[in-house]
Design a protein around this motif. Structure first.
Motif, short mmCIF file in Angstrom:
data_model
loop_
_atom_site.label_atom_id
_atom_site.label_comp_id
_atom_site.label_asym_id
_atom_site.label_seq_id
_atom_site.Cartn_x
_atom_site.Cartn_y
_atom_site.Cartn_z
N ARG A 1 -19.81 7.72 6.71
CA ARG A 1 -19.90 5.95 6.56
C ARG A 1 -20.99 5.74 7.90
N GLN B 1 -7.97 10.54 4.26
CA GLN B 1 -7.36 9.73 3.35
C GLN B 1 -7.47 8.19 3.79
N PRO C 1 -3.62 -7.02 10.12
CA PRO C 1 -3.95 -6.50 8.59
C PRO C 1 -3.63 -7.47 7.58
N GLU D 1 -15.94 4.62 12.15
CA GLU D 1 -17.17 4.20 11.38
C GLU D 1 -18.32 3.90 12.31
N TYR E 1 -9.57 6.80 5.46
CA TYR E 1 -10.93 6.36 5.49
C TYR E 1 -11.03 6.27 3.89
N GLU F 1 -9.30 5.46 1.25
CA GLU F 1 -8.56 4.28 1.00
C GLU F 1 -9.38 3.05 0.63
N ARG F 2 -10.38 2.78 1.57
CA ARG F 2 -10.95 1.58 1.67
C ARG F 2 -12.59 1.95 1.80
N GLU F 3 -13.58 1.07 1.41
CA GLU F 3 -14.68 1.19 1.55
C GLU F 3 -15.12 0.89 3.04
N GLN F 4 -14.37 0.04 3.72
CA GLN F 4 -14.77 -0.16 5.24
C GLN F 4 -13.33 -0.43 5.65
N VAL F 5 -12.97 0.11 6.65
CA VAL F 5 -11.82 0.04 7.35
C VAL F 5 -11.77 -0.90 8.52
N TRP F 6 -12.81 -0.81 9.40
CA TRP F 6 -13.06 -1.73 10.52
C TRP F 6 -14.02 -2.66 10.44
#
Ligand SMILES: C[S@@+](CC[C@H](N)C(=O)[O-])C[C@H]1O[C@@H](n2cnc3c(N)ncnc32)[C@H](O)[C@@H]1O
Length: 210
Positions: free
Chosen positions: A78, A16, A189, A52, A18, A20-25
Motif C-alpha cells: 500500500r 490481518q 477510533p 502505510e 491492514y 481489514e481496511r483499505e486505509q488504516v492511518w
C-alpha cells in the motif's frame, strides 16, 4: 512458543490488521516527525515500522533517500503504491523485516521509529537498540511513542525517560536533544476529538571529531 510460531503470529496479526481496511492511518506524516526533521539537511533515513508509508513519503518529498521497513507486506504494498502515485518511489526502498529478527542493514543520517508498539510479541526494546546502532556519526535518532492514549487506557506506555533508558546508549557518544511529553489533539477510533500525549526522544550521535 517457538520462535517461528511467534514470527507467524506477529506477522499474521499485522497482515490481518491492514487487510481489514483499505486505509488504516490518515495518510499524513506524523506531526512530531515534521516538527523535528523539517530543519535537518536531507540525507539517508530509515523508517522503522513504516506502516502505510506516510512518513517515508514525506521524507522522500523533502529530499531524503529512505529505507522504510515493516513486518506487513500488505502495508508495504500500500505504501509503495502511494509513493508511486505521488512520484517519490525512486527515493524509497521498501523492506519487509520482523524486527525481533532483523532490521535493514546500514547506517543512516536519520533513524525514525514512530509508534512502534505491538500487542503481539512486541519487538520494541531490541528493535530500538538496533535502531540506535544504525545511526551514522552525527546522525539523529527520533523515537516517538504513545505515552497517554484514552482508548488504550489498559496499556502501559513508557515515559520519555523510560524510552531513553531502554536504548542502553553510551551517554558519552550521544547528545539528548529532546526528552519530552508532547500533548496533541487527535481523532479517536470512535470519531471523537481527544487529547493524547506522545513521548518524544531525539538524540544526536557524536561525530568522530567531536
Ligand atoms: C502502530 S503502527 C505505526 C505505523 C506508523 N509508524 C505510523 O506512525 O503510522 C506499528 C507498525 O509497526 C509494525 N510492526 C509491529 N511489529 C513489528 C515487527 N515485529 N517487525 C516489524 N514491524 C512491526 C506494524 O506492522 C505497524 O505498521
Amino acid at each position: 512458543m517457538a520462535h517461528e510460531d511467534a514470527h507467524q503470529d506477529t506477522r499474521g496479526f499485522w497482515e490481518q490488521f491492514y487487510a481489514e481496511r483499505e486505509q488504516v492511518w490518515s495518510g499524513r506524516p506524523n506531526v512530531v516527525l515534521v516538527e523535528e526533521v523539517e530543519g535537518l539537511a536531507p540525507g539517508t533515513a530509515l523508517d522503522l515500522g513504516c506502516g502505510e508509508g506516510a512518513d517515508a513519503i514525506w521524507l522522500a518529498s523533502r529530499g531524503w533517500r529512505v529505507v522504510a521497513a515493516d513486518i506487513s507486506q500488505a502495508a508495504l504494498d500500500r505504501a509503495a503504491a502511494h509513493a508511486a502515485a505521488v512520484g517519490v518511489d525512486g527515493r524509497i526502498s521498501w523492506a519487509r523485516h520482523d524486527f525481533s529478527r532483523s532490521i535493514p542493514p546500514g547506517r543512516y543520517d536519520l533513524v525514525s521509529a514512530h509508534f512502534l508498539h505491538s500487542p503481539v510479541d512486541d519487538p520494541r526494546d531490541a528493535a530500538l537498540r538496533a535502531a540506535a546502532e544504525a545511526v551514522a556519526p552525527a546522525g539523529t535518532l527520533l523515537v516517538v511513542s504513545h505515552e497517554a492514549v484514552p482508548w488504550h487506557e489498559h496499556m502501559d506506555f513508557p515515559t520519555p525517560a523510560e524510552v531513553l533508558d531502554s536504548l542502553e546508549i553510551d551517554p558519552a557518544e550521544w547528545m539528548v536533544e529532546q526528552l519530552t511529553s508532547r500533548p496533541r489533539r487527535t481523532t479517536a477510533p470512535d470519531g471523537g476529538e481527544v487529547d493524547v500525549s506522545d513521548s518524544v526522544v531525539r538524540l544526536r550521535r557524536s561525530s568522530p571529531a567531536s
